[in-house]
Design a protein around this motif. Sequence first.
Motif, mmCIF file in Angstrom:
data_model
loop_
_atom_site.group_PDB
_atom_site.id
_atom_site.type_symbol
_atom_site.label_atom_id
_atom_site.label_comp_id
_atom_site.label_asym_id
_atom_site.label_seq_id
_atom_site.Cartn_x
_atom_site.Cartn_y
_atom_site.Cartn_z
ATOM 1 N N GLN A 9 0.856 -1.174 0.000
ATOM 2 C CA GLN A 9 0.000 0.000 0.000
ATOM 3 C C GLN A 9 0.905 1.240 0.000
ATOM 4 O O GLN A 9 2.083 1.158 0.339
ATOM 5 C CB GLN A 9 -0.902 -0.015 1.228
ATOM 6 C CG GLN A 9 -1.861 -1.185 1.269
ATOM 7 C CD GLN A 9 -2.891 -1.126 0.157
ATOM 8 O OE1 GLN A 9 -3.227 -0.066 -0.361
ATOM 9 N NE2 GLN A 9 -3.408 -2.277 -0.217
ATOM 10 N N PRO A 10 0.378 2.396 -0.369
ATOM 11 C CA PRO A 10 1.208 3.603 -0.392
ATOM 12 C C PRO A 10 1.647 4.015 1.013
ATOM 13 O O PRO A 10 0.974 3.737 1.987
ATOM 14 C CB PRO A 10 0.300 4.659 -1.013
ATOM 15 C CG PRO A 10 -1.056 4.094 -1.044
ATOM 16 C CD PRO A 10 -0.975 2.624 -0.828
ATOM 17 N N THR A 72 -6.420 -2.751 10.502
ATOM 18 C CA THR A 72 -6.792 -1.459 9.931
ATOM 19 C C THR A 72 -7.574 -0.588 10.903
ATOM 20 O O THR A 72 -7.448 0.624 10.891
ATOM 21 C CB THR A 72 -7.609 -1.678 8.635
ATOM 22 O OG1 THR A 72 -6.792 -2.397 7.713
ATOM 23 C CG2 THR A 72 -8.029 -0.375 8.013
ATOM 24 N N THR A 91 -4.035 -3.310 5.516
ATOM 25 C CA THR A 91 -4.414 -3.234 4.102
ATOM 26 C C THR A 91 -5.068 -1.890 3.778
ATOM 27 O O THR A 91 -5.563 -1.702 2.676
ATOM 28 C CB THR A 91 -5.379 -4.377 3.741
ATOM 29 O OG1 THR A 91 -6.526 -4.298 4.598
ATOM 30 C CG2 THR A 91 -4.698 -5.728 3.883
ATOM 31 N N ASP A 92 -5.064 -0.973 4.718
ATOM 32 C CA ASP A 92 -5.648 0.354 4.497
ATOM 33 C C ASP A 92 -4.914 1.040 3.347
ATOM 34 O O ASP A 92 -3.683 1.071 3.324
ATOM 35 C CB ASP A 92 -5.520 1.180 5.781
ATOM 36 C CG ASP A 92 -6.283 2.481 5.693
ATOM 37 O OD1 ASP A 92 -5.817 3.392 4.973
ATOM 38 O OD2 ASP A 92 -7.336 2.600 6.344
ATOM 39 N N PRO A 93 -5.637 1.617 2.378
ATOM 40 C CA PRO A 93 -4.982 2.207 1.198
ATOM 41 C C PRO A 93 -4.378 3.591 1.415
ATOM 42 O O PRO A 93 -3.712 4.107 0.527
ATOM 43 C CB PRO A 93 -6.119 2.270 0.179
ATOM 44 C CG PRO A 93 -7.354 2.417 1.006
ATOM 45 C CD PRO A 93 -7.092 1.606 2.245
ATOM 46 N N ARG A 94 -4.588 4.197 2.577
ATOM 47 C CA ARG A 94 -4.025 5.535 2.809
ATOM 48 C C ARG A 94 -2.511 5.449 3.019
ATOM 49 O O ARG A 94 -2.016 4.487 3.595
ATOM 50 C CB ARG A 94 -4.688 6.186 4.022
ATOM 51 C CG ARG A 94 -6.165 6.483 3.795
ATOM 52 C CD ARG A 94 -6.812 7.007 5.035
ATOM 53 N NE ARG A 94 -6.990 5.890 5.983
ATOM 54 C CZ ARG A 94 -7.483 6.019 7.207
ATOM 55 N NH1 ARG A 94 -7.831 7.222 7.664
ATOM 56 N NH2 ARG A 94 -7.633 4.973 7.983
ATOM 57 N N PRO A 95 -1.765 6.457 2.584
ATOM 58 C CA PRO A 95 -0.303 6.452 2.722
ATOM 59 C C PRO A 95 0.135 6.841 4.129
ATOM 60 O O PRO A 95 0.604 7.947 4.374
ATOM 61 C CB PRO A 95 0.149 7.479 1.680
ATOM 62 C CG PRO A 95 -0.983 8.438 1.604
ATOM 63 C CD PRO A 95 -2.234 7.615 1.820
ATOM 64 N N ARG A 99 5.344 1.192 5.356
ATOM 65 C CA ARG A 99 4.458 0.118 4.920
ATOM 66 C C ARG A 99 5.166 -1.218 4.811
ATOM 67 O O ARG A 99 6.261 -1.320 4.258
ATOM 68 C CB ARG A 99 3.837 0.471 3.569
ATOM 69 C CG ARG A 99 2.950 1.707 3.596
ATOM 70 C CD ARG A 99 1.929 1.690 4.723
ATOM 71 N NE ARG A 99 0.990 0.624 4.616
ATOM 72 C CZ ARG A 99 -0.321 0.758 4.374
ATOM 73 N NH1 ARG A 99 -0.830 1.944 4.223
ATOM 74 N NH2 ARG A 99 -1.080 -0.281 4.278
ATOM 75 N N PRO A 101 4.256 -4.952 3.306
ATOM 76 C CA PRO A 101 3.246 -5.654 2.512
ATOM 77 C C PRO A 101 2.894 -7.011 3.111
ATOM 78 O O PRO A 101 3.696 -7.635 3.799
ATOM 79 C CB PRO A 101 3.939 -5.836 1.163
ATOM 80 C CG PRO A 101 5.389 -5.887 1.500
ATOM 81 C CD PRO A 101 5.571 -4.954 2.663
#
Length: 173
Positions: A9-10, A72, A91-95, A99, A101
Motif C-alpha cells: 500500500q502507499p 486497519t 491493508t488500508d490504502p491511505r499512505p 508500509r 506488505p
Amino acid sequence: DTRPNIPAQPGKSIARLKRKRSGPVAILFNGASLADFDLYSIKAPMIGMNRTHQGYETYEGPEPDYLCIVDTSWLNRKAVREFPRLINATTDPRPIGYRVPASYRAARAGAPFSFDLKRDGVIPTTTGWLALQFAAYAGFTDMYCLGLDLGGKHYDGTPSGMNMDAQATLSEK
C-alpha cells in the motif's frame, strides 16, 4: 512459492529502516505482566504495538520509538495515524507510516518469519509477530519481550481477544 507479494500500500518504504539500528530493543506486548515493569527505567529503544503508546487511554509508559499495527481499525485513532515511526502492515490504502506488505511467500509452510519485510512482508495476523520481525529487520540484536503473556488479560485489565474495532475506536483523550 512462486506467487507474487500482495502489492504494498502507499506510504513510506520499510526499506528505509533496514539495518538502521543495532543492540538491544524492548518490545512492549500488551499482556498483564507489562504492568510489573518500570518502563521509564528502560534505556534501550522500544517497539510498541496497538495500545502501548501514549495515545492509548490506559497506557502510562514512555512513548515507544516505533509502533506496530496490523489491524486497519487502529487507524481510526488520530494518535496512531500520526505516530512518527508507525510500522503499518494493514491493508488500508491511505499512505500512512512505513508500509509492510502482506506476503504469500511468508505464508508458506516452514517460512512464516520474514527477515526481509520489503521482499517477503508479513502474514498480518498478530501485531507481536510483526514487532519481532521488524526488530530483526531493523538490525536489533538483543530483543527483550515485556508483557508477552500468551493469553489472559491485557496490562490494563481488559480481556485479550476483544473485538479489534471496539478497541481501536474508543474515545481519544
